[in-house]
Motif scaffolding. Structure first.
Motif, PDB file in Angstrom:
ATOM      1  N   UNK A  39     -74.411 -13.076 -41.879  1.00  0.00           N
ATOM      2  CA  UNK A  39     -75.366 -13.554 -42.796  1.00  0.00           C
ATOM      3  C   UNK A  39     -75.133 -12.231 -43.737  1.00  0.00           C
ATOM      4  N   UNK A  40     -76.441 -12.243 -44.552  1.00  0.00           N
ATOM      5  CA  UNK A  40     -76.354 -11.335 -45.774  1.00  0.00           C
ATOM      6  C   UNK A  40     -77.119  -9.958 -45.525  1.00  0.00           C
ATOM      7  N   UNK A  41     -77.519  -9.640 -44.337  1.00  0.00           N
ATOM      8  CA  UNK A  41     -78.243  -8.337 -43.966  1.00  0.00           C
ATOM      9  C   UNK A  41     -77.441  -7.157 -43.772  1.00  0.00           C
ATOM     10  N   UNK A  42     -76.492  -6.866 -44.891  1.00  0.00           N
ATOM     11  CA  UNK A  42     -75.604  -5.655 -45.031  1.00  0.00           C
ATOM     12  C   UNK A  42     -76.148  -4.616 -45.883  1.00  0.00           C
ATOM     13  N   UNK A  43     -75.965  -3.103 -45.391  1.00  0.00           N
ATOM     14  CA  UNK A  43     -76.272  -2.213 -46.336  1.00  0.00           C
ATOM     15  C   UNK A  43     -75.053  -1.412 -46.208  1.00  0.00           C
ATOM     16  N   UNK A  44     -74.997  -0.634 -47.371  1.00  0.00           N
ATOM     17  CA  UNK A  44     -73.779   0.338 -47.532  1.00  0.00           C
ATOM     18  C   UNK A  44     -73.675   1.320 -46.488  1.00  0.00           C
ATOM     19  N   UNK A  45     -72.372   1.666 -46.075  1.00  0.00           N
ATOM     20  CA  UNK A  45     -72.102   2.582 -44.868  1.00  0.00           C
ATOM     21  C   UNK A  45     -71.100   3.734 -45.177  1.00  0.00           C
ATOM     22  N   UNK A  46     -71.382   4.887 -44.557  1.00  0.00           N
ATOM     23  CA  UNK A  46     -70.160   5.999 -44.640  1.00  0.00           C
ATOM     24  C   UNK A  46     -69.248   5.880 -43.775  1.00  0.00           C
ATOM     25  N   UNK A  47     -69.530   5.121 -42.322  1.00  0.00           N
ATOM     26  CA  UNK A  47     -68.481   4.680 -41.376  1.00  0.00           C
ATOM     27  C   UNK A  47     -68.588   3.508 -40.935  1.00  0.00           C
ATOM     28  N   UNK A  48     -67.303   2.956 -40.454  1.00  0.00           N
ATOM     29  CA  UNK A  48     -67.318   1.640 -40.078  1.00  0.00           C
ATOM     30  C   UNK A  48     -65.972   1.566 -39.203  1.00  0.00           C
TER      31      UNK A  48
END
Length: 404
Positions: A77-86
């Motif tokens: 879905x659309x509930x993404x936030x910016x990340x520093x690690x993935x």
């Protein structure tokens, strides 16, 4: 292809012959915002190779196809936030055309090179070829080049597209130049047993107990509604493909979605049989993990596949004797009543009586009726081997009986 045709019923063979190329196209899907406060939405920012000279209807069809792909690259879905690690992850899905033909989508999600917080992006390869291990290695090369520059990916993909697709057990070498490293030779080998090249049965023993595997197998045979739930998309796609492979030489004929996008969750309400994978964020629950003996994935694949094929041989392996033909090259007619009556084991007879009413058996036997009488094919060869072994066992028993 319609974005929602991914779960239309399919009535043709799983073994769609691949074209000359490794893949049809590659797309890069990025999470972007329309405004600062709006949610992130997946959008295709690059496609290779680009289609030139498409008519308006063809362009509209391509846009629908790409829209469907974005849903499967980010199914949560659309509930993404910016990340520093993935942690990058690889998974697969299936796109089903309205005519029932299938294409395979292979996806690698990773965090693009840069500083600060940023959303992940996805690289998706669409191919007629189903070979998860092979495309995982291709994605390793894509990710290595992405860390240096986006521009370095596409010469590699062009070299890959120009390379001939290898036959089972064969190898192809791809030359690719990387600044500071020089020309590299990437070796890509297909497994000798192409029937299992998209399957990893070991994943089933990692996440399901023996009892659960048997329950799942029985449920697929009876064409029930089955949902798998996991935290990792790679786990979902591998589990579902392994479960579907347990049915070989039969094929699942109903809804099959290895990673159901959030916007398509209404498919779970369907009254018809399905085999679905759903991300844990959407539904609670996850499989228990069991210990696995220290054996190689290749050994597990072979052992599990042989075990389930043996089951089908002993229960329905006598089907060819009940396909009546006027001539060997003419279409045949399957004699259901005599087929069922010929089974001596009562428990087997009850199972077979129910099993021959399923769509997967119906499609299988229709294909047998259309083909000329032959012992070609994996299942036919295994049946012949079983019959020969059985005859040899009977001869040995006869000898012991009269020599004692």
């Amino acid at each position: 292809m319609c974005a929602y045709s991914v779960y239309t019923r399919r009535r043709q063979s799983l073994n769609t012959p691949p074209n000359h190329f490794f893949f049809e196209f590659l797309v890069v899907v990025s999470l972007q915002q329309k405004t600062k406060d709006s949610p992130y939405e997946p959008l295709v920012i690059y496609k290779f190779p680009k289609e030139i000279g498409l008519s308006p209807p063809q362009r509209e069809e391509e846009e629908k196809s790409l829209q469907a792909i974005t849903l499967f690259c980010f199914p949560e879905g659309v509930n993404w936030i910016p990340l520093t690690q993935y942690q990058s992850e690889t998974f697969s899905f299936v796109l089903t055309e309205t005519d029932g033909t299938r294409r395979n989508g292979f996806c690698r999600r990773l965090l693009p090179h840069g500083r600060g917080k940023r959303p992940p992006e996805a690289y998706c390869i669409v191919s007629q070829v189903a070979c998860f291990g092979l495309f995982s290695k291709i994605f390793d090369e894509v990710e290595k080049r992405r860390e240096k520059s986006m521009a370095m990916i596409y010469p590699f993909m062009q070299s890959l597209r120009e390379a001939p697709f290898p036959e089972p057990g064969e190898t192809v070498q791809i030359k690719s130049f990387i600044p500071e490293s020089g020309t590299e030779i990437i070796t890509l080998t297909r497994p000798l047993e192409s029937r299992l090249e998209h399957v990893d049965f070991q994943i089933l023993f990692c996440y399901l107990s023996n009892q659960e595997i048997l329950q799942v197998f029985a449920s697929t045979l009876m064409e029930r509604r089955i949902v798998f739930i996991a935290e990792e998309l790679g786990t979902l796609s591998q589990v579902l493909h392994a479960v579907a492979a347990l049915l070989s030489p039969f094929a699942w004929q109903h809804t099959f979605i290895s990673t159901v996008p959030t916007v398509l969750m209404e498919v779970l309400m369907a009254p018809t049989p399905y085999l679905l994978g759903v991300h844990k964020n959407t539904m609670d629950g996850v499989f228990d993990k069991d210990d696995v003996d220290d054996v190689t994935p290749e050994e597990i694949n072979t052992l599990v596949s042989e075990a389930f094929v043996s089951f089908f041989i002993k229960t329905v392996g006598h089907y060819s004797a009940h396909v009546k033909r006027s001539k060997s090259q003419q279409p045949g007619i399957f004699q259901r009543k005599t087929f069922c009556k010929s089974i001596e084991n009562k428990s087997h007879q009850q199972f077979v009586t129910n099993f021959i009413e399923t769509q997967m058996f119906d499609v299988f036997i229709q294909d047998v009726e259309r083909r000329p009488a032959s012992n070609d094919g994996f299942f036919s060869r295994k049946i012949a081997e079983y019959e020969e072994t059985k005859k040899e066992t009977d001869r040995m028993r006869w000898r012991r009986r009269f020599l004692v």
